[in-house]
Design an enzyme around this catalytic site. Structure first.
Site, PDB file in Angstrom:
ATOM      1  N   LYS A  42      36.277  -3.865 -85.097  1.00 39.76           N
ATOM      2  CA  LYS A  42      36.450  -5.242 -85.595  1.00 39.76           C
ATOM      3  C   LYS A  42      35.966  -6.266 -84.561  1.00 39.76           C
ATOM      4  CE  LYS A  42      40.917  -4.740 -85.956  1.00 39.76           C
ATOM      5  NZ  LYS A  42      41.235  -3.432 -85.406  1.00 39.76           N
ATOM      6  N   GLU A 177      42.250 -11.925 -83.520  1.00 42.10           N
ATOM      7  CA  GLU A 177      43.703 -11.754 -83.356  1.00 42.10           C
ATOM      8  C   GLU A 177      44.409 -13.030 -82.911  1.00 42.10           C
ATOM      9  OE1 GLU A 177      45.262  -8.243 -81.836  1.00 42.10           O
ATOM     10  OE2 GLU A 177      43.515  -7.019 -82.274  1.00 42.10           O
TER      11      GLU A 177
END
Lengths: 252, 321
Positions: A42, A177
């Site tokens: 990711k 994140e």
């Protein structure tokens, strides 16, 4: 409308293939989330698209323009901004200066105008400071503008990083994140912020592990595992997908 | 703020009147050397303290500026002023070249490349005899003059002082602009700087060019002050001395180069007298080591704080914008 499109995008580090033949599209004006177990590629995806890591093979198109070979700074100036998984602020600068760094490409004054302190330069400084303060206000940091970001609470540092990314006036924003390590309240602030950004027409791509967060904001979800897309769709569908459950939880 | 400016002006006036109080030629020569070193070390503060790059080859640019200006004014008969400008120009070009390795290399590896650069220039100075005079030296470089009027050491002191002030002014303005912020950002994190839409390559080229230009300027000013050039002042030893000046003065401080350049030029001379002739260089080195260990921020911030305490000047918020 697709704002970003990748075609067979591959990134390998030595023998490790972190992204394998990724072909996907990001829809304009929506919030797209990437989920997947640790090491599924990711962050690598964000790093390659934003030019932090050079692409191994394949193509990336931003608004139908190929950007695969562009340098990181060129990609940023096109309107692709990002934050980092591990927050990267300029601790030697004040809060407002951190935001102003990302305003540099909006200045037209050259070094000569700077040295002679021309009216044009002073006016540009004023406008950009105003813009920076506006962004700090948006993320709730206006009253800390002239302080050092060093030692500030984690959540505030994350907000500052987002303000800095927004200073580029991006069309596409990557958040790596954003909720990691945040308290429930801080997390709520970021979530609200993302909805505000969507209203303003900024496309957001989000890498996140917190499923509540994704459920609340994401319009579309890609699930990665070992560098490949194993599922895609709205969160409600993904949630029940047996392939996804297997990747996350392993086989029975 | 006003108080600060008034004290600054009084301080400057005292410094500028110094040659009238003490007109010992040797002292003035030393002071002139000190100002030249201050200009060079200021360039290093910019390169290392602001932009986060390293150069242990600054004596190379110093040599390029010195020999270029000497060559163009002596052999080709150009006015000194033009010689100095050409010296700066060639140094800046060399600085651009030396910035290329910095695109890929950092810290330790970059410093090795810059040492090699300094060595190459030193070898050229020694071996390009038709231009540089090699080990025999370059003689007959014209001293500062305007038409037929020869400048005195006092005049040169004032001239160098004005050049140094102008240099500091430029550096101050650049530091407090979008360029300065970008340099400081690059110093802190170059990946994040790139993602802010800033080309770190261009910044590195500019930073190396600026510091090389100042080193070239210092070299050219030295050539016309000394009237004679030999390869000795252009060695690796001198390059590391220049870095020591910037570090001792304070890498992060606007005035670090000035304090370090003047301090480390005059300190050995203070220690030279009174039975210390054999040890003054050793003592100088020990003092440098002690300062670096116990005052890693350098002397300039310390002097700044002392100044503020003595004159009770309120610290203004110039630090942030």
């Amino acid at each position: 409308m697709d704002i970003l499109k990748t075609k067979n995008m591959t990134k390998s580090f030595g023998g490790v293939v972190a992204n394998k033949d990724l072909s996907l599209t990001i829809e304009e004006g929506k919030i797209t989330a990437f989920i997947g177990p640790n090491g599924s590629g990711k962050t690598t995806f964000i790093n390659v698209v934003t030019g932090v890591h050079p692409i191994t093979s394949g193509e990336i198109f931003f608004q139908d323009k190929e950007i695969s070979k562009y340098e990181s700074n060129q990609i940023s100036r096109l309107g692709i901004a990002r934050t980092f998984q591990k927050i990267r602020l300029f601790d030697n600068l004040s809060v407002i200066e951190n935001v102003l760094v990302a305003r540099k490409s909006f200045y037209k004054s050259g070094p000569i105008s700077v040295v002679f302190n021309t009216k044009k330069f002073r006016e540009e400084e004023r406008q950009n400071k105003e813009k920076a303060l506006e962004l700090l206000d948006l993320v709730g940091l206006k009253d800390k503008a002239y302080e050092s970001p060093k030692g500030m609470a984690y959540g505030l540092r994350r907000c500052l990083e987002i303000a800095r990314a927004l200073a580029l006036e991006p069309k596409l924003l990557f958040l790596d994140e954003p909720a990691a390590g945040m308290t429930r309240d801080e997390f709520k602030v970021i979530m609200d912020l993302m909805l505000v950004l969507r209203e303003r027409g900024i496309t957001t791509v989000l890498v996140e592990h917190t499923m509540d967060f994704i459920k609340a904001v994401a319009d579309w979800v890609y699930v990665l595992n070992f560098g490949e897309i194993i599922a895609k769709g709205p969160f409600d569908e993904i949630e029940k997908d047996p392939v996804v459950l297997k990747a996350y939880l392993g086989e029975e | 703020m006003k108080k600060k400016i008034i004290f600054g002006l009084i301080g400057l006036a005292v410094i500028f009147l110094f040659p009238i109080i003490d007109n010992n030629t040797y002292h003035l020569y030393l002071l002139n050397r000190a100002l030249i070193h201050a200009i060079l070390a200021t360039g290093l503060v910019f390169l290392t303290g602001f932009a986060g790059q390293i150069s242990l080859g600054q004596a190379g640019f110093y040599a390029i500026g010195a020999y270029s200006s000497a060559y163009f004014s002596t052999r080709l008969g150009l006015p000194i002023f033009l010689g100095i400008i050409i010296g700066i120009g060639i140094s800046v070009l060399a600085g651009f070249l030396l910035s290329i390795p910095s695109f890929k290399l950092k810290a330790f590896f970059l410093s090795l490349v810059t040492i090699a650069f300094g060595q190459i220039i030193n070898m050229l100075v020694v071996n390009l005899q038709p231009i540089t005079g090699g080990p025999y030296g370059f003689f007959g470089i014209p001293f500062y003059h305007v038409g037929d009027y020869m400048l005195s050491f006092e005049n040169v002191f004032w001239l160098l002082g004005v050049i140094l002030l102008f240099t500091l002014y430029i550096m101050y303005k650049i530091k407090h602009s979008h360029y300065g912020r970008a340099m400081l950002a690059m110093n802190s994190d170059d990946v994040a700087t790139e993602t802010c839409g800033i080309s770190t390559k261009k910044l590195k080229i500019a930073a190396f060019g600026f510091s090389a230009g100042l080193a070239g300027l210092a070299g050219a000013l030295y050539a016309h002050l000394a009237g004679f050039l030999s390869p000795e002042p252009f060695t690796f030893f001198e390059s590391s001395n220049f870095v020591a000046m910037a570090v001792v003065g304070g890498l992060r401080d606007m005035l670090g180069g000035v304090v370090g350049g003047i301090g480390l030029t005059l300190l050995p001379e203070f220690l030279r007298f009174g039975g210390w002739e054999n040890y003054y260089l050793m003592v100088t080195s020990i003092i440098v080591i002690v300062i670096i260990i116990f005052m890693p921020k350098g002397l300039a911030p310390l002097l700044g704080n002392m100044f503020k305490k003595i004159f009770r000047v309120k610290s203004s918020n110039t630090k942030t914008l």
